[in-house]
Design a protein around this motif. Structure first.
Motif, PDB file in Angstrom:
ATOM      1  N   PRO A 318       0.816  -1.220   0.000  1.00  0.00           N
ATOM      2  CA  PRO A 318       0.000   0.000   0.000  1.00  0.00           C
ATOM      3  C   PRO A 318       0.848   1.266   0.000  1.00  0.00           C
ATOM      4  CG  PRO A 318       0.000  -0.985   2.189  1.00  0.00           C
ATOM      5  CD  PRO A 318       0.761  -1.927   1.302  1.00  0.00           C
ATOM      6  N   ASP A 352      -7.580   2.063  12.660  1.00  0.00           N
ATOM      7  CA  ASP A 352      -7.334   2.254  11.231  1.00  0.00           C
ATOM      8  C   ASP A 352      -6.069   3.081  11.015  1.00  0.00           C
ATOM      9  OD1 ASP A 352      -9.780   1.002  10.865  1.00  0.00           O
ATOM     10  OD2 ASP A 352     -10.853   2.852  10.350  1.00  0.00           O
ATOM     11  N   LEU A 356      -2.684   2.307   8.950  1.00  0.00           N
ATOM     12  CA  LEU A 356      -2.390   3.070   7.735  1.00  0.00           C
ATOM     13  C   LEU A 356      -1.071   3.823   7.814  1.00  0.00           C
ATOM     14  CD1 LEU A 356      -5.960   4.480   7.034  1.00  0.00           C
ATOM     15  CD2 LEU A 356      -4.764   2.702   5.749  1.00  0.00           C
ATOM     16  N   ALA A 359       1.782   2.299   5.987  1.00  0.00           N
ATOM     17  CA  ALA A 359       1.726   2.149   4.529  1.00  0.00           C
ATOM     18  C   ALA A 359       2.736   3.102   3.900  1.00  0.00           C
ATOM     19  CB  ALA A 359       0.308   2.440   4.032  1.00  0.00           C
ATOM     20  N   ILE A 365       1.210  -5.750   2.844  1.00  0.00           N
ATOM     21  CA  ILE A 365       0.222  -5.814   3.922  1.00  0.00           C
ATOM     22  C   ILE A 365       0.583  -6.933   4.899  1.00  0.00           C
ATOM     23  CG2 ILE A 365      -2.212  -6.263   4.455  1.00  0.00           C
ATOM     24  CD1 ILE A 365      -2.924  -4.875   1.816  1.00  0.00           C
ATOM     25  N   ALA A 386      -7.570  -6.052   8.429  1.00  0.00           N
ATOM     26  CA  ALA A 386      -6.747  -5.384   7.415  1.00  0.00           C
ATOM     27  C   ALA A 386      -7.461  -5.344   6.069  1.00  0.00           C
ATOM     28  CB  ALA A 386      -5.403  -6.097   7.283  1.00  0.00           C
ATOM     29  N   PHE A 390      -8.079  -1.725   4.342  1.00  0.00           N
ATOM     30  CA  PHE A 390      -7.383  -1.403   3.091  1.00  0.00           C
ATOM     31  C   PHE A 390      -8.343  -1.346   1.908  1.00  0.00           C
ATOM     32  CE2 PHE A 390      -3.570  -2.905   5.467  1.00  0.00           C
ATOM     33  CZ  PHE A 390      -2.828  -1.731   5.338  1.00  0.00           C
ATOM     34  N   TRP A 394      -9.016   1.924  -0.349  1.00  0.00           N
ATOM     35  CA  TRP A 394      -8.872   1.815  -1.805  1.00  0.00           C
ATOM     36  C   TRP A 394     -10.124   2.332  -2.505  1.00  0.00           C
ATOM     37  CZ3 TRP A 394     -11.620  -1.677  -5.106  1.00  0.00           C
ATOM     38  CH2 TRP A 394     -11.182  -1.669  -6.431  1.00  0.00           C
ATOM     39  N   LEU A 399      -5.668   5.123  -1.003  1.00  0.00           N
ATOM     40  CA  LEU A 399      -4.541   4.198  -1.115  1.00  0.00           C
ATOM     41  C   LEU A 399      -4.429   3.652  -2.530  1.00  0.00           C
ATOM     42  CD1 LEU A 399      -4.622   1.934   2.070  1.00  0.00           C
ATOM     43  CD2 LEU A 399      -3.140   3.893   1.634  1.00  0.00           C
ATOM     44  N   PHE A 401      -2.011   0.539  -4.701  1.00  0.00           N
ATOM     45  CA  PHE A 401      -1.332  -0.705  -4.345  1.00  0.00           C
ATOM     46  C   PHE A 401      -0.379  -1.175  -5.417  1.00  0.00           C
ATOM     47  CE2 PHE A 401      -5.299  -0.812  -1.909  1.00  0.00           C
ATOM     48  CZ  PHE A 401      -4.814  -1.098  -0.643  1.00  0.00           C
TER      49      PHE A 401
END
Length: 406
Positions: A318, A352, A356, A359, A365, A386, A390, A394, A399, A401
């Protein structure tokens, strides 16, 4: 018929260059940053697995007056070919090439339908604001697909049907009045705009007339164009599939994010739908999207699609999108950033946030979870937590990836 329409479009851009030409590409990039289709900006979205080569072969199909020089200037190790029907647009691009000494930029006057005649393949094809002006957009996308390298990606922009409803209503009025692409037609369009009420679809989402209507070229492009069509989300999915390609993601998921616009039972109902159906619901509900910016690839790259319905997501790396900020206090945290259609604000919990903040664009992850102190419980609980965090980030576009090589 197709040749007649194509010639009319060519003549329009000869007489009314659009987007407006720029005089200095360096100043433009300093002020606005890279284009959203620039591999320096969208590299992780174009190639989550890593770009196929540093010296990308890039095609700007319908490059207009400045797109190809901007891409070439910002990517000096890449070779850029800009093609366009309009000699006037290419002349503007050529001046930028000379001004900035862009030895990596080649310009040609030609139709994108004829790209196969080049006998080349491209790692990146950029085609923004062009296909929807073709008499047969399907043929255009198929032509581009044929010259896309197997590991390549394509960045596309098409008009959005919901956000342009007001545009087509005014286009219809001006056609009935016989307005052409001349001084009389422009005067007629300007006079008509004085009578557009504040509740009209052309105005209602922004509270004012679109900025493009301040200049003659913008009025011609938006209201007096001889050929354009707009797409709904399902029509985009069909368009891409018909060309033998796969839809690879939006430039910014926030514009199609159910979490951003819904809550409670309705949000749960919408999130139970397949992703493309979710996007269609939000597009129809918000009527925000006058344009759709997205990426496509060839089908064998499907394994690189972002998805969370298997544990493969644990190998994702991420990266927080540029511009995302953490705000609020310990009892009311939010992530916020600017987007094309206003600020994106996403409430998050302390748990959260702890997840995060790790990241960094380097750890997968799985690696984040193995070192994380933010979540307790059994491995399955940690994995599901997670996954939920995530995936929500997204969907909100906060985020991006990449893929882990390990």
């Amino acid at each position: 018929m197709e040749d007649t329409v194509t010639e009319a479009v060519r003549k329009q851009y000869e007489a009314y260059s659009y987007p407006p030409p720029i005089e200095d590409a360096e100043k433009f990039l300093r002020k606005w940053g890279p284009l959203t289709c620039d591999p320096k900006f969208a590299g992780i979205q174009l190639w989550p697995e890593g770009r196929p080569r540093q010296d990308l072969r890039i095609l700007c199909a319908g490059c207009g007056s400045s797109q190809a020089p901007l891409i070439a200037l910002n990517n000096p190790d890449c070779s850029v070919l800009g093609i366009d029907l309009s000699e006037t647009s290419l002349a503007h691009s050529n001046r930028l090439r000379d001004r900035h000494g862009l030895a990596n930029l080649e310009l040609r006057q030609m139709s994108l339908l004829d790209v196969g005649e080049l006998n080349r393949s491209f790692d990146l094809i950029i085609c923004t604001g062009v296909l929807h002006h073709l008499p047969n957009p399907d043929a255009g996308l198929k032509a581009l697909a044929e010259v896309l390298d197997p590991s390549g990606s394509m960045a596309i922009m098409l008009y959005g049907k919901t956000g342009r409803a007001g545009v087509y209503l005014l286009q219809d009025i001006l056609r009935r009045l016989g307005a052409g692409q001349n001084a009389e037609g422009l005067a007629m369009a300007r006079e008509l705009l004085k009578f557009v009420p504040s509740h009209h679809y052309l105005i209602s989402t922004t509270g004012k007339l679109p900025n493009d209507l301040a200049e003659d070229a913008g009025i011609v492009d938006m209201l007096l164009h001889p050929q354009d069509r707009a797409y709904s989300v399902p029509e985009i999915m069909e368009f891409v599939e018909t060309a033998g390609l796969i839809f690879f993601g939006w430039s910014d998921n926030a514009l199609y994010c159910a979490d951003r616009f819904l809550s409670g039972e309705m949000l749960e109902r919408v999130l139970a739908l397949p992703a493309a159906e979710q996007w269609a619901v939000i597009d129809n509900l918000t009527v925000l999207n006058s344009r759709h910016d997205f990426f496509v690839r060839k089908p064998h790259n499907m394994r690189f699609l972002t998805r969370f319905d298997t544990d493969d997501f644990l190998s994702y790396v991420p990266l927080v999108r540029s511009g995302v900020r953490l705000a609020g206090d310990v009892n009311s945290l939010i992530l916020t950033r600017a987007s094309l259609e206003g600020e994106v604000v996403t409430p998050i919990s302390k748990s959260d946030a702890l997840l995060l903040e790790q990241a960094d664009g380097k750890k997968s992850i799985a690696q984040i979870l193995s070192h994380s102190l933010s979540t307790g419980g059994e491995p399955e609980q940690r994995t599901n937590f997670a996954r939920a965090v995530f995936e929500r980030m997204w969907r909100s576009g906060h985020l991006l990836f990449g893929r882990s090589n390990s």
